[in-house]
Design a protein around this motif. Structure first.
Motif, PDB file in Angstrom:
ATOM      1  N   ARG A  94      -7.955 -10.888   5.314  1.00  0.00           N
ATOM      2  CA  ARG A  94      -7.995  -9.431   5.387  1.00  0.00           C
ATOM      3  C   ARG A  94      -7.179  -8.894   6.558  1.00  0.00           C
ATOM      4  O   ARG A  94      -7.443  -7.815   7.097  1.00  0.00           O
ATOM      5  CB  ARG A  94      -9.440  -8.907   5.471  1.00  0.00           C
ATOM      6  CG  ARG A  94     -10.351  -9.386   4.369  1.00  0.00           C
ATOM      7  CD  ARG A  94      -9.932  -8.849   3.026  1.00  0.00           C
ATOM      8  NE  ARG A  94     -10.136  -7.418   2.890  1.00  0.00           N
ATOM      9  CZ  ARG A  94      -9.643  -6.677   1.892  1.00  0.00           C
ATOM     10  NH1 ARG A  94      -8.890  -7.245   0.964  1.00  0.00           N
ATOM     11  NH2 ARG A  94      -9.886  -5.380   1.830  1.00  0.00           N
ATOM     12  N   SER A  96      -3.752  -7.489   8.612  1.00  0.00           N
ATOM     13  CA  SER A  96      -2.729  -6.479   8.376  1.00  0.00           C
ATOM     14  C   SER A  96      -1.374  -7.126   8.633  1.00  0.00           C
ATOM     15  O   SER A  96      -1.131  -7.669   9.712  1.00  0.00           O
ATOM     16  CB  SER A  96      -2.946  -5.289   9.328  1.00  0.00           C
ATOM     17  OG  SER A  96      -1.904  -4.345   9.201  1.00  0.00           O
ATOM     18  N   ALA A 118      -4.260 -10.483   2.465  1.00  0.00           N
ATOM     19  CA  ALA A 118      -4.053  -9.412   3.431  1.00  0.00           C
ATOM     20  C   ALA A 118      -4.667  -8.116   2.915  1.00  0.00           C
ATOM     21  O   ALA A 118      -4.535  -7.767   1.744  1.00  0.00           O
ATOM     22  CB  ALA A 118      -2.560  -9.220   3.692  1.00  0.00           C
ATOM     23  N   ARG A 120      -3.948  -5.139   4.279  1.00  0.00           N
ATOM     24  CA  ARG A 120      -2.963  -4.066   4.461  1.00  0.00           C
ATOM     25  C   ARG A 120      -1.586  -4.718   4.556  1.00  0.00           C
ATOM     26  O   ARG A 120      -1.375  -5.625   5.362  1.00  0.00           O
ATOM     27  CB  ARG A 120      -3.295  -3.296   5.737  1.00  0.00           C
ATOM     28  CG  ARG A 120      -2.403  -2.126   6.077  1.00  0.00           C
ATOM     29  CD  ARG A 120      -3.026  -1.373   7.246  1.00  0.00           C
ATOM     30  NE  ARG A 120      -2.147  -0.381   7.814  1.00  0.00           N
ATOM     31  CZ  ARG A 120      -1.771  -0.359   9.097  1.00  0.00           C
ATOM     32  NH1 ARG A 120      -2.200  -1.286   9.923  1.00  0.00           N
ATOM     33  NH2 ARG A 120      -0.975   0.598   9.547  1.00  0.00           N
ATOM     34  N   THR A 140       0.716  -1.889   0.476  1.00  0.00           N
ATOM     35  CA  THR A 140      -0.174  -0.733   0.542  1.00  0.00           C
ATOM     36  C   THR A 140       0.558   0.500   1.046  1.00  0.00           C
ATOM     37  O   THR A 140       0.116   1.621   0.815  1.00  0.00           O
ATOM     38  CB  THR A 140      -1.383  -1.031   1.446  1.00  0.00           C
ATOM     39  OG1 THR A 140      -0.923  -1.521   2.718  1.00  0.00           O
ATOM     40  CG2 THR A 140      -2.272  -2.100   0.819  1.00  0.00           C
ATOM     41  N   ASN A 161      -4.174   3.773  11.080  1.00  0.00           N
ATOM     42  CA  ASN A 161      -4.654   2.396  10.921  1.00  0.00           C
ATOM     43  C   ASN A 161      -4.126   1.432  11.975  1.00  0.00           C
ATOM     44  O   ASN A 161      -4.525   0.271  12.021  1.00  0.00           O
ATOM     45  CB  ASN A 161      -4.284   1.873   9.529  1.00  0.00           C
ATOM     46  CG  ASN A 161      -5.047   2.594   8.438  1.00  0.00           C
ATOM     47  OD1 ASN A 161      -6.243   2.840   8.573  1.00  0.00           O
ATOM     48  ND2 ASN A 161      -4.359   2.968   7.374  1.00  0.00           N
ATOM     49  N   PRO A 164       0.190  -3.562  12.891  1.00  0.00           N
ATOM     50  CA  PRO A 164      -0.256  -4.744  12.136  1.00  0.00           C
ATOM     51  C   PRO A 164      -0.465  -5.969  13.022  1.00  0.00           C
ATOM     52  O   PRO A 164       0.077  -6.079  14.118  1.00  0.00           O
ATOM     53  CB  PRO A 164       0.887  -4.969  11.142  1.00  0.00           C
ATOM     54  CG  PRO A 164       2.075  -4.352  11.780  1.00  0.00           C
ATOM     55  CD  PRO A 164       1.571  -3.185  12.551  1.00  0.00           C
TER      56      PRO A 164
END
Length: 279
Positions: A94, A96, A118, A120, A140, A161, A164
């Motif tokens: 999960r 980014s 992943a 994102r 995304t 967000n 990454p």
């Protein structure tokens, strides 16, 4: 395993000795005995991939399952490059992940990031057809940023967000994308350099120090810790989602039309992503 005569195979074009420390630990892409001549096609004394016949070690021939088309089989090698790049970033589940570049290798990394779980996936793309493909393949969000973008500008593009965990640079050449990767990744994150650069890649030291970054290279493909090759992972990804082939392969040419094929691949206004030759 002996490969049947006339079997369909994808070619993993890396020669290796099989005996050095790199080979024995599954990292045969860094074989110390073969050196730069390991990549078939780069050796000026050997035949290229357009030769009518091409001799290679049997270990380079990876059988293509019956449920994969010939076109999908042609994607195993580039997808394995993307699989390896994502694996070298060691993302947590999960995570980014951002991918700089949306040519065939950048989009292959996008596919691999989705397969790795992943949450994102941000892709930096220049052309409309690349943006559309990236979204179809699991991105995304897709953004466009200049090579000299600041961290504040990148924050504005990414929204709330944050930066990454892993950034994969897939452009190479003479682009200033290593600096962009350093700006784009979060503090404590990982930058994977998967693009082939001509000369100095211009990797800046200050953000590595200031953000305590991990910078790792990604060269072709190898085996993971469980002994599974990146080619095997790529095959399973293609078997699980046959639609990947239709998105990535935009043009097919006969070998007699090689000049037109290369011109099409070089001109991104044609909508080209992956251009292949067919019998």
């Amino acid at each position: 395993t002996e490969i049947a005569r006339c079997a369909r195979v994808a070619v993993e074009p890396l020669r290796r000795c099989g005996e050095c420390e790199s080979c024995r630990t599954g990292r045969y892409n860094m074989c110390t005995e073969v050196g730069w001549r390991m990549v078939m096609g780069w050796d000026p004394d050997g035949p290229g991939g357009h030769a009518e016949y091409f001799s290679m070690p049997e270990y380079c021939a990876v059988p293509v399952p019956d449920d994969l088309s010939d076109t999908a089989g042609a994607l195993v090698e580039p997808l394995a490059v993307g699989v390896h790049a994502v694996r070298m970033g060691r993302p947590s589940y999960r995570a980014s992940i951002a991918v700089i570049g949306s040519g065939s290798i950048g989009l292959a990394a996008t596919v691999a990031a989705r397969a790795a779980g992943a949450a994102r996936i941000i892709v930096l793309a220049r052309y409309d057809h690349q943006r559309e493909a990236a979204l179809q393949l699991g991105a995304t969000s897709v953004i466009q940023a200049s090579a000299d973008a600041t961290e504040d500008e990148l924050h504005a593009l990414l929204g709330d967000n944050g930066l990454p965990d892993v950034v994969i640079e897939s452009v190479g050449g003479s682009a200033g994308t290593t600096s962009l990767a350093m700006q784009l990744v979060r503090p404590g994150g990982t930058v994977v350099v998967a693009g082939a650069f001509w000369g100095d890649a211009g990797i800046p030291a200050h953000p590595v120090f200031e953000k305590e970054l991990c910078v790792v290279g990604s060269h072709t493909y190898s085996r993971d810790e469980q002994g599974v090759t990146d080619f095997e992972h790529a095959i399973e990804i293609l078997r699980a989602d046959p639609g990947i082939t239709d998105i990535l392969v935009t043009h097919e040419f006969a070998i007699a039309d090689a000049k037109e094929a290369y011109a099409t691949a070089a001109d991104k206004t044609t909508g080209a992503i992956k251009v292949i030759f067919t019998p």
